[in-house]
Design a protein around this motif. Structure first.
Motif, PDB file in Angstrom:
ATOM      1  N   UNK A 175       0.795  -1.225   0.000  1.00  0.00           N
ATOM      2  CA  UNK A 175       0.000   0.000   0.000  1.00  0.00           C
ATOM      3  C   UNK A 175       0.834   1.285   0.000  1.00  0.00           C
ATOM      4  N   UNK A 176       2.079   1.214   0.408  1.00  0.00           N
ATOM      5  CA  UNK A 176       2.861   2.417   0.699  1.00  0.00           C
ATOM      6  C   UNK A 176       2.905   3.407  -0.464  1.00  0.00           C
ATOM      7  N   UNK A 177       3.092   2.925  -1.685  1.00  0.00           N
ATOM      8  CA  UNK A 177       3.236   3.844  -2.826  1.00  0.00           C
ATOM      9  C   UNK A 177       1.926   4.533  -3.194  1.00  0.00           C
ATOM     10  N   UNK A 178       0.809   4.044  -2.689  1.00  0.00           N
ATOM     11  CA  UNK A 178      -0.496   4.621  -3.024  1.00  0.00           C
ATOM     12  C   UNK A 178      -0.958   5.701  -2.054  1.00  0.00           C
ATOM     13  N   UNK A 179      -0.225   5.906  -0.964  1.00  0.00           N
ATOM     14  CA  UNK A 179      -0.662   6.874   0.041  1.00  0.00           C
ATOM     15  C   UNK A 179      -0.188   8.281  -0.279  1.00  0.00           C
ATOM     16  N   UNK A 180      -1.077   9.235  -0.044  1.00  0.00           N
ATOM     17  CA  UNK A 180      -0.744  10.657  -0.093  1.00  0.00           C
ATOM     18  C   UNK A 180      -0.693  11.115   1.362  1.00  0.00           C
ATOM     19  N   UNK A 181       0.498  11.309   1.883  1.00  0.00           N
ATOM     20  CA  UNK A 181       0.675  11.555   3.312  1.00  0.00           C
ATOM     21  C   UNK A 181      -0.072  12.806   3.751  1.00  0.00           C
ATOM     22  N   UNK A 182      -0.867  12.673   4.785  1.00  0.00           N
ATOM     23  CA  UNK A 182      -1.677  13.721   5.418  1.00  0.00           C
ATOM     24  C   UNK A 182      -2.622  14.428   4.447  1.00  0.00           C
ATOM     25  N   UNK A 183      -2.969  13.778   3.349  1.00  0.00           N
ATOM     26  CA  UNK A 183      -3.948  14.337   2.426  1.00  0.00           C
ATOM     27  C   UNK A 183      -5.165  13.423   2.370  1.00  0.00           C
ATOM     28  N   UNK A 184      -6.333  14.019   2.449  1.00  0.00           N
ATOM     29  CA  UNK A 184      -7.575  13.269   2.330  1.00  0.00           C
ATOM     30  C   UNK A 184      -7.874  13.097   0.846  1.00  0.00           C
ATOM     31  N   UNK A 185      -7.992  11.849   0.384  1.00  0.00           N
ATOM     32  CA  UNK A 185      -8.209  11.605  -1.034  1.00  0.00           C
ATOM     33  C   UNK A 185      -9.425  10.700  -1.236  1.00  0.00           C
ATOM     34  N   UNK A 186     -10.143  10.896  -2.353  1.00  0.00           N
ATOM     35  CA  UNK A 186     -11.229   9.973  -2.682  1.00  0.00           C
ATOM     36  C   UNK A 186     -10.657   8.751  -3.388  1.00  0.00           C
ATOM     37  N   UNK A 187     -11.171   7.579  -3.055  1.00  0.00           N
ATOM     38  CA  UNK A 187     -10.727   6.345  -3.694  1.00  0.00           C
ATOM     39  C   UNK A 187     -11.915   5.397  -3.736  1.00  0.00           C
ATOM     40  N   UNK A 188     -12.271   4.957  -4.928  1.00  0.00           N
ATOM     41  CA  UNK A 188     -13.415   4.049  -5.097  1.00  0.00           C
ATOM     42  C   UNK A 188     -14.687   4.631  -4.479  1.00  0.00           C
ATOM     43  N   UNK A 189     -14.832   5.956  -4.574  1.00  0.00           N
ATOM     44  CA  UNK A 189     -16.024   6.607  -4.040  1.00  0.00           C
ATOM     45  C   UNK A 189     -16.052   6.729  -2.529  1.00  0.00           C
ATOM     46  N   UNK A 190     -14.906   6.476  -1.867  1.00  0.00           N
ATOM     47  CA  UNK A 190     -14.822   6.536  -0.415  1.00  0.00           C
ATOM     48  C   UNK A 190     -13.714   7.509  -0.010  1.00  0.00           C
TER      49      UNK A 190
END
Length: 202
Positions: free
Chosen positions: A156-171
């Motif tokens: 999962x590590x490469x998919x994280x945006x540190x301290x940023x709230x992101x939408x993913x799969x509508x969640x």
């Protein structure tokens, strides 16, 4: 209506409620003592029972463990991780290796205004090393709000945006690289970042 962001100068208002530092006196000492007592009693129970069960990959709630909040992994014929089928029954989920002190801190945060989440609104999921890719995990889990805290599986590590709230799969997905209980008085800016992100997820 979206909650108004707190400014760094106003953060002191929340210190006593959310951010009790480890070196601030009796409240933390009492919390740590009760946590150690809980840990000790749990170890005694574990040692006196059958061989210790591996709890990695289980969903834990703030209530006594139940069948609905756990899952059993089944053999996969195609070699893919069976965790793709994990179902989380709460709208909010905290994902990470969460210990009793961290859980106590999160309970204070989630139950206070403006969050006001009950014990049935959020749960804890401890990831395993062989989780599916992040998008598949988020898509197939039942929660809508995902808070990833601290160390996570390498996949999962490469998919994280540190301290940023992101939408993913509508969640909504939020990754914070630390455990809240490890933040100190000198890290109020990080506390503020975390707090404002939570408010924006409501």
């Amino acid at each position: 209506m979206k909650a108004e962001e707190n400014h760094l100068a106003d953060l002191f208002q929340y210190d006593e409620i959310y951010w009790v530092p480890a070196d601030r006196g009796s409240n933390e000492i009492q919390l740590a003592s009760s946590t150690q007592m809980i840990d000790s009693s749990n170890q005694v129970q574990d040692n006196s029972s059958s061989p210790k069960e591996n709890v990695a990959g289980r969903v834990a709630t703030n209530q006594p463990a139940s069948i609905e909040n756990s899952f059993e992994s089944e053999p996969s014929l195609d070699g893919e991780s069976s965790q793709i089928n994990v179902r989380i029954s709460t709208p909010w989920v905290v994902i990470g290796h969460i210990y009793e002190l961290e859980k106590a801190r999160l309970t204070l945060i989630f139950s206070a205004p403006p969050m006001l989440l009950s014990a049935k609104d959020w749960s804890i999921y401890e990831p395993k090393d062989d989780e599916p890719i992040l998008s598949e995990f988020v898509k197939n889990a039942g929660a809508n709000k995902f808070i990833f805290l601290g160390q996570q599986p390498a996949v999962w590590q490469s998919d994280f945006h540190v301290t940023e709230l992101v939408p993913l799969e509508g969640k909504s997905v939020y990754f914070f690289p630390r455990l809240i209980s490890t933040l100190t008085d000198t890290e109020k800016s990080l506390k503020l970042v975390f707090w404002n992100a939570l408010k924006s997820m409501i």
